[in-house]
Design a protein around this motif. Sequence first.
Motif, PDB file in Angstrom:
ATOM      1  N   GLU A   1       0.840  -1.191   0.000  1.00 30.79           N
ATOM      2  CA  GLU A   1       0.000   0.000   0.000  1.00 30.79           C
ATOM      3  C   GLU A   1       0.877   1.244   0.000  1.00 30.79           C
ATOM      4  O   GLU A   1       1.854   1.323   0.740  1.00 30.79           O
ATOM      5  CB  GLU A   1      -0.928   0.017   1.220  1.00 30.79           C
TER       6      GLU A   1
ATOM      7  N   GLU B   1      -1.511  -6.193  -5.345  1.00 25.74           N
ATOM      8  CA  GLU B   1      -2.089  -7.471  -4.930  1.00 25.74           C
ATOM      9  C   GLU B   1      -1.779  -8.546  -5.956  1.00 25.74           C
ATOM     10  O   GLU B   1      -1.522  -8.262  -7.125  1.00 25.74           O
ATOM     11  CB  GLU B   1      -3.610  -7.325  -4.760  1.00 25.74           C
TER      12      GLU B   1
ATOM     13  N   SER C   1     -15.334  11.356  -3.317  1.00 24.99           N
ATOM     14  CA  SER C   1     -14.484  10.168  -3.259  1.00 24.99           C
ATOM     15  C   SER C   1     -14.976   9.107  -4.225  1.00 24.99           C
ATOM     16  O   SER C   1     -16.085   9.171  -4.748  1.00 24.99           O
ATOM     17  CB  SER C   1     -14.444   9.604  -1.827  1.00 24.99           C
ATOM     18  N   SER C   2     -14.128   8.135  -4.443  1.00 23.82           N
ATOM     19  CA  SER C   2     -14.437   7.025  -5.336  1.00 23.82           C
ATOM     20  C   SER C   2     -15.010   5.863  -4.533  1.00 23.82           C
ATOM     21  O   SER C   2     -14.836   5.778  -3.321  1.00 23.82           O
ATOM     22  CB  SER C   2     -13.178   6.569  -6.066  1.00 23.82           C
ATOM     23  N   HIS C   3     -15.673   4.968  -5.226  1.00 24.97           N
ATOM     24  CA  HIS C   3     -16.220   3.777  -4.587  1.00 24.97           C
ATOM     25  C   HIS C   3     -15.776   2.547  -5.374  1.00 24.97           C
ATOM     26  O   HIS C   3     -16.006   2.454  -6.578  1.00 24.97           O
ATOM     27  CB  HIS C   3     -17.746   3.838  -4.541  1.00 24.97           C
ATOM     28  N   ARG C   4     -15.109   1.621  -4.699  1.00 24.77           N
ATOM     29  CA  ARG C   4     -14.633   0.378  -5.331  1.00 24.77           C
ATOM     30  C   ARG C   4     -13.840   0.691  -6.601  1.00 24.77           C
ATOM     31  O   ARG C   4     -14.076   0.122  -7.662  1.00 24.77           O
ATOM     32  CB  ARG C   4     -15.798  -0.550  -5.659  1.00 24.77           C
ATOM     33  N   LEU C   5     -12.886   1.588  -6.478  1.00 25.15           N
ATOM     34  CA  LEU C   5     -12.122   2.020  -7.643  1.00 25.15           C
ATOM     35  C   LEU C   5     -11.062   0.985  -8.017  1.00 25.15           C
ATOM     36  O   LEU C   5     -10.388   0.420  -7.163  1.00 25.15           O
ATOM     37  CB  LEU C   5     -11.446   3.368  -7.351  1.00 25.15           C
ATOM     38  N   SER C   6     -10.933   0.753  -9.318  1.00 22.50           N
ATOM     39  CA  SER C   6      -9.869  -0.095  -9.843  1.00 22.50           C
ATOM     40  C   SER C   6      -9.385   0.546 -11.141  1.00 22.50           C
ATOM     41  O   SER C   6      -9.824   0.209 -12.230  1.00 22.50           O
ATOM     42  CB  SER C   6     -10.369  -1.524 -10.095  1.00 22.50           C
TER      43      SER C   6
ATOM     44  N   ARG D   1      -2.751  -0.988  -8.604  1.00 19.61           N
ATOM     45  CA  ARG D   1      -3.820  -0.154  -9.148  1.00 19.61           C
ATOM     46  C   ARG D   1      -4.054   1.054  -8.248  1.00 19.61           C
ATOM     47  O   ARG D   1      -3.631   1.066  -7.081  1.00 19.61           O
ATOM     48  CB  ARG D   1      -5.128  -0.953  -9.275  1.00 19.61           C
TER      49      ARG D   1
ATOM     50  N   SER E   1      -6.486   2.554  -6.071  1.00 20.15           N
ATOM     51  CA  SER E   1      -7.611   1.912  -5.385  1.00 20.15           C
ATOM     52  C   SER E   1      -8.596   2.901  -4.765  1.00 20.15           C
ATOM     53  O   SER E   1      -9.756   2.551  -4.512  1.00 20.15           O
ATOM     54  CB  SER E   1      -7.097   0.981  -4.283  1.00 20.15           C
ATOM     55  N   ARG E   2      -8.156   4.155  -4.541  1.00 21.06           N
ATOM     56  CA  ARG E   2      -9.058   5.117  -3.910  1.00 21.06           C
ATOM     57  C   ARG E   2      -8.614   6.540  -4.198  1.00 21.06           C
ATOM     58  O   ARG E   2      -7.429   6.838  -4.230  1.00 21.06           O
ATOM     59  CB  ARG E   2      -9.122   4.896  -2.393  1.00 21.06           C
TER      60      ARG E   2
END
Length: 258
Positions: free
Chosen positions: A81, A102, A143-148, A115, A117-118
């Motif tokens: 992270e 990951e 903000s983003s939600h479940r960002l990939s 990636r 991720s947020r």
Amino acid sequence: AAARLAAEQEVENLSGLSPNPEKDIFVVRENRTTCLMAEFAAKFIVPYDVWASNYVDLITEQADIPLSRGAEMKGKCGTNESELELSWLDQAYTLKLSFLKEGHNTSRGPEASWRLSRIQFTYDTSERTYFKDAVSPGKHTASSHRLSALVTPAGRSYECQAQQTISLVSSDHQKSVQLLLSEVRLQPFDIPADFVFSEEHKCPVDQREQLEETLPLILGLILGLVIVITLGIYHIHHKMTASQVQIPRDRSQYKHMG
């Protein structure tokens, strides 16, 4: 813990080195070694409410907020992270990017990737540089939600010259805030040497544009090669047929042969 905190705060804003005034460069270093590098141009499109001329109805305006070159920054690196946090105009705007590495199983065996991720963007509608007469001014978070996003094989950097749009949901009545990214070169893990990106992984848009640029050249070369081969075959065939004895088609000419 104190040593870890000191390492997290070893950051450099190198945006002044970019010839593009809209492009920023940020570096996070730990133990005098680069562990995160980010180059990109960024702008936020933020809708906000203002009073109509009758002071009864609300209308929606739009603020275009660029990432300032003088942004203050924080950062931290980890095995799986990493994080980059930028703020500008006296903390009126703050952008936080979180990255995650990951592993996953594929048909070719175990593979790893990283990636974005947020994303978290905090903005203050009472700030007057970009917001004019906002109703109920104050701080909001998008903000983003479940960002990939920006998915990249581990050990490589991400590169994308084309503009990308990422939608964020704001705490201001669930309005949609747009983050526009372009000229991106980014690597939050596994940097091989100080201030040196790993081999780039191009985004699909850049790959397609590169193919569209090179395809006419390739087709032109193939067509030219076909023409050269055809002319060569014709020339060889012409020489072979010219050296052969021509048999008269008029049978009356046979008596002159031999």
